[in-house]
Motif scaffolding. Structure first.
Motif, PDB file in Angstrom:
ATOM      1  N   LEU A 131       0.851  -1.184   0.000  1.00  0.00           N
ATOM      2  CA  LEU A 131       0.000   0.000   0.000  1.00  0.00           C
ATOM      3  C   LEU A 131       0.885   1.232   0.000  1.00  0.00           C
ATOM      4  O   LEU A 131       1.682   1.437   0.923  1.00  0.00           O
ATOM      5  CB  LEU A 131      -0.912   0.010   1.235  1.00  0.00           C
ATOM      6  N   LEU A 132       0.777   2.042  -1.046  1.00  0.00           N
ATOM      7  CA  LEU A 132       1.532   3.285  -1.163  1.00  0.00           C
ATOM      8  C   LEU A 132       0.570   4.419  -0.840  1.00  0.00           C
ATOM      9  O   LEU A 132      -0.405   4.640  -1.575  1.00  0.00           O
ATOM     10  CB  LEU A 132       2.096   3.452  -2.573  1.00  0.00           C
ATOM     11  N   TRP A 133       0.802   5.116   0.242  1.00  0.00           N
ATOM     12  CA  TRP A 133      -0.154   6.125   0.669  1.00  0.00           C
ATOM     13  C   TRP A 133       0.555   7.457   0.929  1.00  0.00           C
ATOM     14  O   TRP A 133       1.742   7.494   1.234  1.00  0.00           O
ATOM     15  CB  TRP A 133      -0.888   5.677   1.944  1.00  0.00           C
ATOM     16  N   GLY A 134      -0.190   8.545   0.800  1.00  0.00           N
ATOM     17  CA  GLY A 134       0.367   9.847   1.121  1.00  0.00           C
ATOM     18  C   GLY A 134      -0.091  10.932   0.180  1.00  0.00           C
ATOM     19  O   GLY A 134      -1.108  10.810  -0.518  1.00  0.00           O
ATOM     20  N   CYS A 167      -4.425  -1.231  -8.043  1.00  0.00           N
ATOM     21  CA  CYS A 167      -5.616  -0.407  -7.800  1.00  0.00           C
ATOM     22  C   CYS A 167      -5.142   0.986  -7.414  1.00  0.00           C
ATOM     23  O   CYS A 167      -4.560   1.180  -6.334  1.00  0.00           O
ATOM     24  CB  CYS A 167      -6.484  -1.016  -6.706  1.00  0.00           C
ATOM     25  N   ASP A 168      -5.368   1.946  -8.294  1.00  0.00           N
ATOM     26  CA  ASP A 168      -4.919   3.319  -8.076  1.00  0.00           C
ATOM     27  C   ASP A 168      -5.995   4.114  -7.348  1.00  0.00           C
ATOM     28  O   ASP A 168      -7.186   4.000  -7.661  1.00  0.00           O
ATOM     29  CB  ASP A 168      -4.611   3.967  -9.423  1.00  0.00           C
ATOM     30  N   SER A 184      -3.136   5.213  -2.303  1.00  0.00           N
ATOM     31  CA  SER A 184      -4.221   5.932  -1.638  1.00  0.00           C
ATOM     32  C   SER A 184      -3.671   7.203  -1.012  1.00  0.00           C
ATOM     33  O   SER A 184      -2.488   7.270  -0.662  1.00  0.00           O
ATOM     34  CB  SER A 184      -4.870   5.054  -0.555  1.00  0.00           C
ATOM     35  N   ASN A 185      -4.517   8.193  -0.878  1.00  0.00           N
ATOM     36  CA  ASN A 185      -4.133   9.391  -0.135  1.00  0.00           C
ATOM     37  C   ASN A 185      -4.286   9.188   1.367  1.00  0.00           C
ATOM     38  O   ASN A 185      -3.870  10.042   2.145  1.00  0.00           O
ATOM     39  CB  ASN A 185      -4.989  10.588  -0.576  1.00  0.00           C
ATOM     40  N   LEU A 234      -7.140   4.028   4.285  1.00  0.00           N
ATOM     41  CA  LEU A 234      -8.077   3.929   3.170  1.00  0.00           C
ATOM     42  C   LEU A 234      -9.435   4.540   3.462  1.00  0.00           C
ATOM     43  O   LEU A 234     -10.274   4.634   2.576  1.00  0.00           O
ATOM     44  CB  LEU A 234      -8.278   2.453   2.740  1.00  0.00           C
ATOM     45  N   LEU A 235      -9.686   4.943   4.714  1.00  0.00           N
ATOM     46  CA  LEU A 235     -10.943   5.562   5.108  1.00  0.00           C
ATOM     47  C   LEU A 235     -10.651   6.855   5.843  1.00  0.00           C
ATOM     48  O   LEU A 235      -9.622   6.972   6.502  1.00  0.00           O
ATOM     49  CB  LEU A 235     -11.739   4.624   6.026  1.00  0.00           C
TER      50      LEU A 235
END
Length: 297
Positions: free
Chosen positions: A90-93, A146-147, A182-183, A187-188
């Motif tokens: 998971l790549l988030w930010g 999944c982008d 995800s930003n 994810l929520l």
């Protein structure tokens, strides 16, 4: 009796003719020896892989200032390609900081070695068991991508996705990994009201509510978390110089990075309210294009 039986067969045949268009159709075959990337599509009652052409103009070396994240995902992908244990990621930010670009750059790096990329929309992730099953026996290695995976307050389908991920990821074949961006880390959206029912234990320990645990549980399905943060001004200007050089090179444009050029780049980012790699590349395109236009005139 024979007439009744024939009448029954006729009616049964009519019923089947009405039902047949409603039945799911098998996925269309795809030649993964020549196709490097595809998207999972639904059309009517059919689900299939649609070949897509991804630009190979982003290289891993172009992703500046995210060395740690790039190296971790690169090593994880190398483990995966060599048949060693590897994690779903998971790549988030912050937006525009290279999350999606890293994944696509990995495809450009390893496509000739058998890496393939399948883009899946969030709403199609319920088909993940079908996707995984269709890839299990193939010799290539597949990243299901999944982008921009996230959910809003009140959406309950994240629980469905959680159960799908549980079954699909834990039993995924060795040639399938899921990478998502995800930003949001969990994810929520996380709200202050999530904490209003926390209680103070005897030993001073905080015990989060079940609602908070439920939200965190979804992102826990990914073994590798990579965080991406907004660019500092120094980082942003470094990326601006990199992309100006990239866009200027084919046209053999002579240029120097000056204080005035830095001010223009900063002003460009300020107008957009964000300093990131996407903004830096957009400014570089605009500036180089303008210089070439002035030369042509």
């Amino acid at each position: 009796m024979s007439e009744l039986f024939n009448e029954f067969l006729q009616r049964a045949n009519q019923v089947l003719q009405h039902i047949e268009p409603l039945l799911p159709k098998p996925t269309e075959p795809i030649d993964w020896n020549t196709v490097y990337a595809a998207s999972w599509q639904r059309k009517g009652n059919s689900s299939f892989f649609r070949p897509i052409q991804l630009d190979a103009d982003i290289r891993l070396a172009d992703l500046l200032g995210v060395d740690r994240q790039r190296e971790q995902l690169l090593r994880n992908t190398q483990q995966f390609m060599r048949g060693f244990p590897a994690n779903h990621a998971l790549l988030w930010g912050a937006r525009g900081t290279g999350k999606s670009s890293i994944v696509r750059a990995l495809l450009a790096e390893y496509a000739l070695q058998g890496l393939r990329l399948i883009e899946v929309e969030r709403n199609e992730l319920a088909d993940l068991p079908l996707i995984v099953e269709s890839l299990a026996a193939l010799p290539q290695h597949f990243i299901v991508f999944c982008d921009d995976l996230s959910f809003e307050v009140g959406e309950g389908d994240y629980r469905i996705l959680k159960s799908v991920l549980d079954g699909s990821l834990e039993r995924a074949p060795d040639n399938v990994l899921l990478y998502a961006t995800s930003n949001r880390r969990h994810l929520l959206p996380e709200q202050h009201s999530d904490n209003q029912h926390w209680q103070q234990g005897d030993g001073g320990e905080l015990h989060p509510s079940e609602a908070v645990e439920d939200k965190i549980a979804l992102s826990d399905r990914f073994g590798l978390w990579l965080s991406f943060y907004p660019f500092s001004q120094e980082h942003y200007l470094e990326v601006v110089q990199h992309w100006i050089a990239e866009y200027a090179r084919p046209a053999q444009l002579d240029w120097q990075f000056s204080e005035e050029l830095a001010k223009q780049a900063i002003s460009w980012a300020s107008a957009r309210g964000n300093r990131n790699g996407r903004c830096a590349a957009q400014f570089a395109k605009q500036w180089v294009g303008l210089q070439l236009l002035e030369q042509a005139d």
